[in-house]
Design a protein around this motif. Structure first.
Motif, PDB file in Angstrom:
ATOM      1  N   UNK A 277       0.844  -1.204   0.000  1.00 37.65           N
ATOM      2  CA  UNK A 277       0.000   0.000   0.000  1.00 37.65           C
ATOM      3  C   UNK A 277       0.876   1.249   0.000  1.00 37.65           C
ATOM      4  N   UNK A 278       1.914   1.252   0.818  1.00 44.43           N
ATOM      5  CA  UNK A 278       2.787   2.428   0.893  1.00 44.43           C
ATOM      6  C   UNK A 278       3.479   2.688  -0.447  1.00 44.43           C
ATOM      7  N   UNK A 279       4.033   1.633  -1.050  1.00 45.21           N
ATOM      8  CA  UNK A 279       4.732   1.811  -2.335  1.00 45.21           C
ATOM      9  C   UNK A 279       3.794   2.344  -3.411  1.00 45.21           C
ATOM     10  N   UNK A 280       2.616   1.729  -3.519  1.00 37.83           N
ATOM     11  CA  UNK A 280       1.678   2.143  -4.569  1.00 37.83           C
ATOM     12  C   UNK A 280       1.059   3.498  -4.273  1.00 37.83           C
ATOM     13  N   UNK A 281       0.906   3.816  -2.977  1.00 37.90           N
ATOM     14  CA  UNK A 281       0.362   5.132  -2.612  1.00 37.90           C
ATOM     15  C   UNK A 281       1.360   6.226  -2.977  1.00 37.90           C
ATOM     16  N   UNK A 282       2.655   5.988  -2.702  1.00 38.53           N
ATOM     17  CA  UNK A 282       3.675   6.969  -3.046  1.00 38.53           C
ATOM     18  C   UNK A 282       3.791   7.142  -4.558  1.00 38.53           C
ATOM     19  N   UNK A 283       3.521   6.083  -5.298  1.00 38.14           N
ATOM     20  CA  UNK A 283       3.552   6.159  -6.770  1.00 38.14           C
ATOM     21  C   UNK A 283       2.247   6.697  -7.346  1.00 38.14           C
ATOM     22  N   UNK A 284       1.273   6.958  -6.479  1.00 37.18           N
ATOM     23  CA  UNK A 284      -0.042   7.498  -6.869  1.00 37.18           C
ATOM     24  C   UNK A 284      -0.801   6.544  -7.802  1.00 37.18           C
ATOM     25  N   UNK A 285      -0.582   5.239  -7.593  1.00 37.43           N
ATOM     26  CA  UNK A 285      -1.303   4.238  -8.377  1.00 37.43           C
ATOM     27  C   UNK A 285      -2.395   3.547  -7.568  1.00 37.43           C
ATOM     28  N   UNK A 286      -2.494   3.883  -6.272  1.00 41.55           N
ATOM     29  CA  UNK A 286      -3.502   3.249  -5.417  1.00 41.55           C
ATOM     30  C   UNK A 286      -3.863   4.215  -4.294  1.00 41.55           C
ATOM     31  N   UNK A 287      -5.149   4.208  -3.930  1.00 44.00           N
ATOM     32  CA  UNK A 287      -5.636   5.058  -2.840  1.00 44.00           C
ATOM     33  C   UNK A 287      -6.319   4.200  -1.786  1.00 44.00           C
ATOM     34  N   UNK A 288      -5.714   4.042  -0.610  1.00 36.32           N
ATOM     35  CA  UNK A 288      -6.386   3.305   0.474  1.00 36.32           C
ATOM     36  C   UNK A 288      -7.551   4.122   1.025  1.00 36.32           C
ATOM     37  N   UNK A 289      -8.636   3.458   1.360  1.00 43.15           N
ATOM     38  CA  UNK A 289      -9.846   4.138   1.822  1.00 43.15           C
ATOM     39  C   UNK A 289     -10.117   3.755   3.274  1.00 43.15           C
ATOM     40  N   UNK A 290     -10.193   4.778   4.144  1.00 41.32           N
ATOM     41  CA  UNK A 290     -10.500   4.578   5.560  1.00 41.32           C
ATOM     42  C   UNK A 290     -11.886   5.139   5.854  1.00 41.32           C
ATOM     43  N   UNK A 291     -12.446   4.754   7.000  1.00 46.99           N
ATOM     44  CA  UNK A 291     -13.827   5.103   7.330  1.00 46.99           C
ATOM     45  C   UNK A 291     -13.919   5.740   8.713  1.00 46.99           C
ATOM     46  N   UNK A 292     -15.009   6.493   8.925  1.00 45.86           N
ATOM     47  CA  UNK A 292     -15.237   7.046  10.248  1.00 45.86           C
ATOM     48  C   UNK A 292     -16.312   8.107  10.259  1.00 45.86           C
ATOM     49  N   UNK A 293     -16.457   8.734  11.414  1.00 46.10           N
ATOM     50  CA  UNK A 293     -17.357   9.862  11.596  1.00 46.10           C
ATOM     51  C   UNK A 293     -16.660  10.834  12.540  1.00 46.10           C
ATOM     52  N   UNK A 294     -16.119  11.918  11.980  1.00 47.01           N
ATOM     53  CA  UNK A 294     -15.375  12.863  12.799  1.00 47.01           C
ATOM     54  C   UNK A 294     -16.270  13.497  13.857  1.00 47.01           C
ATOM     55  N   UNK A 295     -17.506  13.831  13.497  1.00 45.06           N
ATOM     56  CA  UNK A 295     -18.409  14.478  14.436  1.00 45.06           C
ATOM     57  C   UNK A 295     -18.707  13.578  15.633  1.00 45.06           C
TER      58      UNK A 295
END
Length: 732
Positions: A277-295
């Motif tokens: 994930x880190x390698x592909x994220x730095x290469x801008x070929x993959x975007x990891x998706x996280x979830x939550x509710x800040x409020x």
């Protein structure tokens, strides 16, 4: 700072209680200045308006100990979020200007810039992304990918910024993270996958499941500050395994190491997935998706972990400076390693006026800067002394003694412009790549309500035009009015309110004026000889060529092309011809607006050995353009806006009718949980007053956003109306 802290403590009386929490925080601030560059992250929080960026940033500050209490954007206590420091931001509940802060999480410094979501303040996003190494793209679980989301992603691609996606507001009715992921893939063309799954949705949203580590995370305590790990719910086991396998497949498509493991059917560990994930994220070929509710205080701490794990530190991002200018400029890669022997280079990316003078935000790309040192502005050559070097926490400043490569800091009292490069070696002629600044799309006349406020009005205008490169002012000699230009009605209205509140200089804004453009329809030849003789040396210059329209995707540009051969026009006069062409294009003859979407193709010409000079060839270019004015076919272009309207389903038909009456073209419609989203292209000239019409049609519930899409030929009736109005004004 450390010595002052100890000295303060030693001076206290023996029975005086010591606030050790404040002292430890002071020590931590001191220590954060000298972190290794590998333990620094520079990130921005970006999203469509009302996706929860500022609320999320407030939680980041709270969980990292930067603030003691959390406040809401529209809180009942009238305090407001920390990063919304302006009074207008707290009144309107929107972010108007980007604000910087820094936090520490797991011994890593994170410099954070919270950016506006409204398109009228898009330059704030531009300058933030220009200097950041990574970003968090916040999406609403109900709204999904919206118009400004697309704009933000385009800006990230422009500056090659890797990002994480955070789907917010899972507690809202209609929240659906799987639909949002599908939109990220289809609308943003991003390769992405969930690395978390929600435990419940809407009112039942209680936590998230970490797919990679196979554990459930629950957020307990009064403010969600306690993260409790547990086994995932038994009924989710099958879903977790399906999404884990899908995550591995997505990574194998973009990461060679993971692809080999997948093809060879090797077991994949947690570390293998995170590294991929880190390698592909730095290469801008993959975007990891996280979830939550800040409020609701859920999912923020894992996001902080994700920022540290997947987004780059300054050594993992390439930044270049240019030596000299023009086509032959040499690119030099910046070295962010904390090596004092490297020459200091930084970029001024944002200006503000504080009570101490001009506050200049800097991103340090190489070397080290000490407080009290002299720096040189590469553009002007001027020398400035850094009397005060600070780090920023919204509207608060903390003095620091030095700044290193990778740091985001600010200096006080230095006169410069946005985009200037500073060095400590006067001989070093390095210039960092500038940021993209969009052209204003709307203009209004402006004047102070009373003559007594003219001086204050002038000070306000001078400040705001320096701070904001999309905010312009000029004096129209024909109408005898001051004309202010910006990115939208809200943009100009905000500045009008700031003049009244901050400078006690109330103003009157006139009717909005659209930035029309004039352009050629067909190619037109020119052959013009400028010859002037009045005794002594005269003027002689001839130009031959053609002006032709550019394709629609370039209709906001002006291009000069030198296609001459031989010596009929000496090379030293070519820049004068280009200067004359561009000067004439500042005002057309149809309606008095700028000319764009035209190429000036210079083919041949003539000169005189004695009488030819720069002025002669500049005048020849003026005459050539006037020839094309007279003999060419011209049209008027108008800005077309991408409009997105969110409205209850029962008023959907009314909204479509309203947009159609405004010459809008409906591009798409979607409906979720009783709400409809309508996307259309509408001429900006037809959008004035639409906010009032929308509110009355939807009983104040509906909302819309608008951003510039392109320039296109205006309707024939509109063109004729503009031409007639301009001609009548000339006769007066």
């Amino acid at each position: 700072m450390l010595w002052r802290s100890f000295r303060t403590i030693s001076s206290l009386k023996r029975n005086t209680p010591i606030n050790w929490f404040s002292f430890v925080r002071c020590l931590s601030v001191f220590n954060t200045i000298h972190k290794p560059v590998e333990k620094i992250r520079n990130i921005g929080i970006s999203a469509h308006i009302d996706s929860g960026k500022t609320t999320l940033t407030e939680r980041l500050l709270y969980y990292t100990g930067r603030i003691k209490e959390m406040h809401e954007v529209r809180g009942k206590d009238k305090i407001g979020a920390k990063m919304d420091s302006m009074e207008l931001e707290r009144q309107r509940g929107i972010t108007i200007k980007s604000a910087a802060t820094y936090v520490e999480w797991n011994d890593v410094n994170i410099n954070v810039i919270d950016t506006p979501g409204h398109v009228d303040f898009t330059v704030e996003v531009e300058r933030a992304l220009r200097v950041l190494d990574g970003a968090v793209l916040v999406l609403c679980s109900v709204g999904g990918v919206q118009s400004q989301t697309m704009t933000v992603v385009r800006q990230m691609r422009r500056y090659k910024v890797p990002c994480l996606a955070f789907i917010n507001k899972l507690d809202r009715r209609g929240g659906n993270p799987h639909r949002v992921v599908s939109q990220i893939k289809s609308k943003l063309n991003q390769n992405c996958a969930l690395i978390q799954l929600p435990i419940g949705l809407e009112g039942d949203f209680t936590g998230v499941v970490d797919i990679i580590n196979h554990k459930a995370l629950y957020f307990e305590g009064e403010c969600g500050e306690i993260v409790r790990e547990d086994k995932p719910p038994a009924e989710m086991e099958e879903d977790i395994e399906i999404h884990r396998q899908a995550l591995i497949e997505h990574l194998s498509n973009v990461d060679e190491i993971m692809g080999d493991m997948f093809l060879q059917d090797k077991p994949v560990s947690v570390q293998d997935i995170q590294s991929a994930i880190r390698r592909s994220c730095l290469n801008r070929t993959f975007t990891p998706v996280l979830l939550g509710s800040a409020l609701k205080n859920k999912g923020v701490q894992p996001l902080l972990d994700g920022i540290l794990t997947y987004l780059p530190n300054p050594t993992e991002v390439e930044n270049f400076a240019f030596v000299d200018e023009g086509k032959d400029a040499e690119k030099i890669k910046m070295d962010p390693a904390r090596n004092d022997s490297k020459p200091f280079v930084c970029l001024a990316f944002k200006l503000e006026v504080s009570r101490f003078g001009q506050l200049t935000y800097l991103r340090v790309y190489q070397g080290k800067l000490n407080s009290g040192e002299y720096i040189y502005n590469v553009r002007t050559g001027k020398r400035h002394k850094v009397n005060r070097l600070v780090r920023l926490h919204s509207d608060e400043m903390t003095n620091i003694s030095e700044a290193y490569a990778g740091d985001i800091c600010a200096v006080v009292g230095i006169d410069c412009a946005t985009g200037d490069t500073f060095v400590t070696d006067k001989k070093l002629k390095m210039t960092m790549e500038p940021m993209y600044v969009p052209d204003p799309v709307i203009s209004m006349s402006i004047k102070p309500k009373s003559n007594t406020a003219i001086e204050k009005f002038s000070k306000a205008i001078n400040r705001f035009t320096r701070e904001d490169p999309t905010f312009h002012l000029h004096f129209d000699t024909e109408s005898k009015e001051s004309i202010v230009s910006g990115m939208g009605e809200l943009h100009l209205d905000i500045y009008a309110q700031r003049m009244e509140k901050e400078y006690n200089a109330p103003v009157v804004l006139g009717k909005p004026k659209v930035a029309f453009r004039e352009s050629l329809i067909n190619e037109c030849d020119f052959n013009y000889l400028h010859k002037k003789q009045s005794g002594g040396a005269g003027q002689y210059g001839g130009v031959i060529g053609k002006m032709r329209p550019l394709p629609p995707e370039k209709n906001t540009q002006l291009i000069f092309t030198d296609a001459t051969t031989g010596t009929n026009i000496p090379r030293q006069y070519i820049p004068s011809i280009e200067k004359g062409f561009r000067k004439m294009c500042e005002k057309g003859t149809l309606c008095g607006h700028k000319i764009s979407g035209v190429e000036f193709l210079l083919l041949d010409g003539s000169h005189h050995i004695v009488d030819s000079n720069e002025i002669a060839f500049m005048s020849a270019a003026w005459g050539a353009v006037r020839q094309v004015f007279d003999y060419g076919e011209w049209q008027i272009l108008e800005p077309i806006m991408l409009v997105e309207v969110n409205t209850p389903l029962e008023t959907q038909g009314t909204i479509i009718t309203q947009l159609s009456k405004r010459s809008g073209v409906i591009l798409g419609m979607t409906g979720v949980e009783g709400w409809a989203t309508i996307v259309a292209e509408v001429p900006l000239n037809n959008m004035f007053g639409y906010s009032t019409e929308l509110r009355s049609s939807t009983q104040g519930i509906g909302e819309f956003t608008m951003e510039y899409a392109r320039y296109a030929p205006a309707a024939v009736s509109v063109q004729q109306q503009l031409i007639d109005g301009y001609q009548n004004a000339l006769k007066k």
